[in-house]
Design a protein around this motif. Structure first.
Motif, mmCIF file in Angstrom:
data_model
loop_
_atom_site.group_PDB
_atom_site.id
_atom_site.type_symbol
_atom_site.label_atom_id
_atom_site.label_comp_id
_atom_site.label_asym_id
_atom_site.label_seq_id
_atom_site.Cartn_x
_atom_site.Cartn_y
_atom_site.Cartn_z
ATOM 1 N N SER A 228 0.824 -1.214 0.000
ATOM 2 C CA SER A 228 0.000 0.000 0.000
ATOM 3 C C SER A 228 0.851 1.254 0.000
ATOM 4 N N SER A 229 2.008 1.178 0.632
ATOM 5 C CA SER A 229 2.886 2.354 0.660
ATOM 6 C C SER A 229 3.504 2.642 -0.696
ATOM 7 N N LEU A 230 3.359 1.703 -1.653
ATOM 8 C CA LEU A 230 3.917 1.890 -3.000
ATOM 9 C C LEU A 230 2.878 2.376 -3.994
ATOM 10 N N THR A 231 1.675 2.677 -3.528
ATOM 11 C CA THR A 231 0.631 3.158 -4.431
ATOM 12 C C THR A 231 0.859 4.629 -4.772
ATOM 13 N N PRO A 232 0.275 5.113 -5.880
ATOM 14 C CA PRO A 232 0.536 6.499 -6.325
ATOM 15 C C PRO A 232 0.117 7.565 -5.330
ATOM 16 N N CYS A 233 -0.808 7.262 -4.419
ATOM 17 C CA CYS A 233 -1.276 8.288 -3.489
ATOM 18 C C CYS A 233 -0.407 8.387 -2.238
ATOM 19 N N VAL A 234 0.383 7.355 -1.957
ATOM 20 C CA VAL A 234 1.159 7.327 -0.718
ATOM 21 C C VAL A 234 2.648 7.537 -0.998
ATOM 22 N N TYR A 235 3.166 6.782 -1.964
ATOM 23 C CA TYR A 235 4.608 6.787 -2.206
ATOM 24 C C TYR A 235 5.165 8.188 -2.457
ATOM 25 N N PRO A 236 4.546 9.017 -3.327
ATOM 26 C CA PRO A 236 5.151 10.336 -3.597
ATOM 27 C C PRO A 236 5.165 11.274 -2.400
ATOM 28 N N GLY A 386 3.201 -2.196 8.325
ATOM 29 C CA GLY A 386 3.719 -2.389 6.972
ATOM 30 C C GLY A 386 3.616 -1.119 6.150
ATOM 31 N N LEU A 387 2.482 -0.421 6.294
ATOM 32 C CA LEU A 387 2.294 0.844 5.580
ATOM 33 C C LEU A 387 3.337 1.879 6.000
ATOM 34 N N GLY A 388 3.715 1.867 7.262
ATOM 35 C CA GLY A 388 4.654 2.866 7.772
ATOM 36 C C GLY A 388 6.106 2.463 7.713
ATOM 37 N N LEU A 389 6.389 1.274 7.136
ATOM 38 C CA LEU A 389 7.778 0.802 7.120
ATOM 39 C C LEU A 389 8.702 1.774 6.385
ATOM 40 N N LEU A 390 8.282 2.232 5.199
ATOM 41 C CA LEU A 390 9.136 3.176 4.452
ATOM 42 C C LEU A 390 9.302 4.491 5.203
ATOM 43 N N PHE A 391 8.224 4.952 5.866
ATOM 44 C CA PHE A 391 8.344 6.169 6.682
ATOM 45 C C PHE A 391 9.427 5.984 7.747
ATOM 46 N N ALA A 402 17.532 8.744 -1.561
ATOM 47 C CA ALA A 402 18.122 8.887 -2.894
ATOM 48 C C ALA A 402 18.165 7.568 -3.639
ATOM 49 N N ALA A 403 18.185 6.435 -2.892
ATOM 50 C CA ALA A 403 18.275 5.122 -3.530
ATOM 51 C C ALA A 403 16.927 4.577 -3.957
ATOM 52 N N LEU A 404 15.828 5.181 -3.488
ATOM 53 C CA LEU A 404 14.501 4.669 -3.835
ATOM 54 C C LEU A 404 14.154 5.009 -5.280
ATOM 55 N N PRO A 405 13.420 4.127 -5.949
ATOM 56 C CA PRO A 405 13.009 4.438 -7.326
ATOM 57 C C PRO A 405 12.066 5.633 -7.352
ATOM 58 N N LYS A 406 12.129 6.371 -8.434
ATOM 59 C CA LYS A 406 11.269 7.539 -8.562
ATOM 60 C C LYS A 406 9.831 7.127 -8.837
ATOM 61 N N SER A 407 8.920 8.035 -8.517
ATOM 62 C CA SER A 407 7.509 7.775 -8.803
ATOM 63 C C SER A 407 7.322 7.614 -10.299
ATOM 64 N N GLY A 408 6.428 6.684 -10.665
ATOM 65 C CA GLY A 408 6.211 6.455 -12.092
ATOM 66 C C GLY A 408 5.078 5.481 -12.333
ATOM 67 N N GLY A 409 5.020 4.979 -13.558
ATOM 68 C CA GLY A 409 3.944 4.083 -13.952
ATOM 69 C C GLY A 409 3.946 2.762 -13.214
ATOM 70 N N TRP A 410 5.106 2.374 -12.650
ATOM 71 C CA TRP A 410 5.149 1.088 -11.942
ATOM 72 C C TRP A 410 4.195 1.082 -10.750
ATOM 73 N N MET A 411 3.883 2.250 -10.189
ATOM 74 C CA MET A 411 2.958 2.305 -9.059
ATOM 75 C C MET A 411 1.527 1.962 -9.472
ATOM 76 N N ASP A 412 1.214 2.227 -10.753
ATOM 77 C CA ASP A 412 -0.113 1.843 -11.229
ATOM 78 C C ASP A 412 -0.300 0.331 -11.163
ATOM 79 N N GLY A 413 0.794 -0.407 -11.389
ATOM 80 C CA GLY A 413 0.711 -1.863 -11.308
ATOM 81 C C GLY A 413 0.311 -2.332 -9.922
ATOM 82 N N ARG A 415 -1.494 -0.630 -7.797
ATOM 83 C CA ARG A 415 -2.906 -0.300 -7.626
ATOM 84 C C ARG A 415 -3.796 -1.286 -8.374
ATOM 85 N N VAL A 416 -3.400 -1.649 -9.585
ATOM 86 C CA VAL A 416 -4.170 -2.627 -10.367
ATOM 87 C C VAL A 416 -4.183 -3.976 -9.672
ATOM 88 N N LEU A 417 -3.064 -4.354 -9.067
ATOM 89 C CA LEU A 417 -3.003 -5.629 -8.339
ATOM 90 C C LEU A 417 -4.013 -5.652 -7.204
#
Length: 617
Positions: A228-236, A386-391, A402-413, A415-417
């Motif tokens: 859930s923390s990797l979804t487009p609404c949370v990750y950025p 789990g949601l707060g692990l990245l925080f 700096a090592a985390l991947p940038k926001s992008g289309g992969w987050m849509d995957g 959400r679709v999952l």
């Protein structure tokens, strides 16, 4: 059967002693008898201190050769003064056979007992066990619901106001085993309802899985939180949120950053955990409603709507006025150190983002099926961790950002999952409560709508082409993966396919009009021998030819409605399946209880059937 312990018994004598028993369990023309259960109770600790808590255990001894239905068919109620002290019973899960949970041998039901302050002396009452049994041998007859009663007595003593030290407890005599008085009953709440799935309602299935596989469920909840923390609404927004924590811990070391991040995550986790506890409590209170399609089908529709929300058809948003108030409160909390970080975490949880809001609602529905406030609290707390692990990681180690991947289309995957997973839950609940034709129609329409939206709704969901393709594949796979989990279609669903009447009066009129015998088949979805008759006997050509010379009536008493109980009493039906043959005027010619093969049934019914006259005479 009797177990012979003497080793020197001859083999021939053993076989000879077995033959009468085998004959006794063979086909019977008389009335079957339900098993005689032995009930006993025990209380631990005893005596119970006031105020204090204890566990009342009801032990059920099931005779060899019989089994009881577990699940909603097994229920305990209390009468008398002790009833107000008892909590929700914990029932044994049983072993699943052909999609139905059953109990054999010895089963224990534990009931929490809470004694308030000021109670003293023995508190008496009666436990009523509502049960339903089937034979494991012979005709495998399933009996109508029955109930047994056992008296209980709970010795209660007042706790000393200021004990000087641990005082030895005075042992109380063990309550005696009381033989139950068995009386046939047909309580509506103790009978399998046709609307509920054969393998149990969704509350039974998910609740049992969540209660018995706690480590796996916790791991799954944690992983769902991380995803859930990797979804487009949370990750950025993670870096923005962590920026506050970093500013407050600048120059104070990683430990301070870790503690601030932990305070933020704990605020979020405690809020979700309280939601889980409340949801589970609501499921415990209203769980019985979930066994009917009036609740089960709306739950399926809710999951379908949540899946569409994950696909961006619409969004679940907190009202703007409430959101503004919460944001103002969060601004006031800045600079408050650990308390401020905790409050910001809790307030962030109130503003459920459009991406994880549907998922949280779906999890709350499942958590409600456990009926346990503790498990509800634990599962949602773990999800939030789990949601707060990245925080937590980014707030402690700023270099990770700096090592985390940038926001992008992969987050849509991601959400679709989640959308496909929630859609699978919608298919599952629809399959539990809808007839198969209606299920296929609803699933096809739902899947077609989702496919059309993913393919042609890009102006709304903004998903990339790869994400759309993955979504279509996942949604189709969700339907295919759910199919093996659904209970088989009720065997009696095609009751009228071969000329069977579904109404007694219509069958009696047909018998009088044609001057032919009337055959009554009392059956139910949960009756194994009934299903066996419908698969092995009624479809046989010789049997079908004989039925054409009768007026066959299939009486489905799965629902056990007042009308069902009235007709069973009218014809003195005590076990299922019961097949009764009436003459054209309605007088009984014969009956049998249990299973008969095609040859045996034809031999039983043929003498009462007049040969069809030759054509043209």
């Amino acid at each position: 059967m009797t177990r012979w312990n003497a080793r020197f018994l001859a083999f021939a004598f053993a076989i000879a002693s077995t033959l009468p028993a085998l004959a006794a369990v063979g086909p019977q023309e008389g009335e079957p008898a339900p098993p005689e259960l032995k009930l006993s109770t025990s209380l631990s600790p005893t005596p119970v201190r006031s105020p204090g808590e204890a566990t009342l255990t009801l032990t059920v001894e099931i005779p060899t050769g019989y089994h009881l239905f577990a699940g909603k068919e097994l229920r305990v109620e209390a009468e008398g003064p002790v009833a107000r002290l008892l909590g929700t019973p914990a029932y044994p899960a049983g072993e699943v056979e052909e999609g139905i949970a059953v109990l054999r041998g010895r089963a224990s039901i534990r009931v929490p007992l809470t004694v308030p302050a000021g109670e003293a002396g023995p508190i008496r009452g009666t436990l009523l066990l509502k049960w339903q049994a089937c034979q494991d041998y012979g005709e495998k007859i399933c009996f109508l619901p029955a109930r047994s009663a056992v008296s209980i007595e709970a010795p209660v003593i007042l706790a000393p106001p200021a004990p000087a030290g641990p005082a030895p407890e005075t042992p109380a005599p063990t309550p005696p085993v009381v033989e139950p008085a068995v009386e046939p009953a047909s309580p509506p709440e103790a009978v399998p309802q046709p609307e509920a799935p054969q393998g149990g309602s969704f509350q039974d299935r998910f609740g049992q899985a969540a209660r018995e596989n706690v480590p796996f469920a916790l791991l799954l909840a944690f992983l769902f939180g991380v995803l859930s923390s990797l979804t487009p609404c949370v990750y950025p927004v993670i870096p923005i949120t962590v920026a506050y924590i970093g500013s407050r811990s600048e120059g104070k070391g990683r430990a301070h950053g870790f503690l601030l991040s932990l305070a933020f995550v704990l605020g979020l986790a405690l809020l979700y955990a309280m939601l889980g506890a409340v949801s589970a409590k609501a499921g415990q209170t209203f769980g019985s409603l979930a066994q009917t399609p009036w609740v089960g089908i709306p739950v399926a529709l809710l999951f379908f709507a949540l899946a569409l929300s994950m696909f961006n058809l619409f969004e679940f948003k907190t009202p703007a006025r409430l959101t503004n108030r919460i944001e103002q409160t969060k601004q006031k909390s800045r600079g408050g150190g650990f308390v401020g970080a905790f409050l910001i975490g809790a307030l962030s949880g109130l503003v459920a983002s459009p991406c994880i809001g549907p998922l949280i609602l779906a999890i709350l529905v499942v958590v409600a099926s456990t009926g346990s406030s503790f498990l509800g609290f634990l599962y949602l707390f773990t999800f939030a961790l789990g949601l707060g692990l990245l925080f937590l990681v980014i707030g402690t180690f700023s270099g990770v950002l700096a090592a985390l991947p940038k926001s992008g289309g992969w987050m849509d995957g991601v959400r679709v999952l989640f959308g496909a997973l929630i859609l699978a839950a919608a298919f599952y609940f629809a399959g539990l409560y809808l007839p198969r034709p209606a299920f296929w129609l609803a699933s096809g329409l739902g899947l077609g709508f989702v496919a059309g939206f993913l393919l042609f709704g890009a102006s709304r969901h903004f998903f990339s082409v790869p994400a759309r393709v993955v979504g279509l594949v996942l949604c189709a796979a969700a339907l295919l993966l759910v199919l093996p989990l659904l209970p088989p279609a009720p065997a009696g669903s095609d009751a009228g396919a071969r000329g069977w009447h579904g109404d007694l009066e219509a069958g009696l009129r047909d018998g009088r009009a044609r001057n032919v015998p009337v055959l009554l088949d009392f059956r139910a979805d949960w009756c194994v021998a009934c299903v066996e008759l419908e698969k092995k006997t009624w479809p046989e050509p010789e049997v079908e030819g004989l039925l054409r010379q009768m007026a066959p009536v299939r009486l489905d008493v799965t629902r056990n409605s007042p009308a069902d109980r009235e007709i069973q009493a009218r014809y003195a039906v005590r076990g299922l399946p019961t097949v009764i043959l009436l003459d054209p005027q309605g007088k009984e010619l014969g009956r049998f209880v249990g299973f008969k093969g095609p040859a045996d049934l034809v031999a039983w019914a043929r003498p009462h059937v007049k040969p069809s006259p030759p054509r043209g005479t």
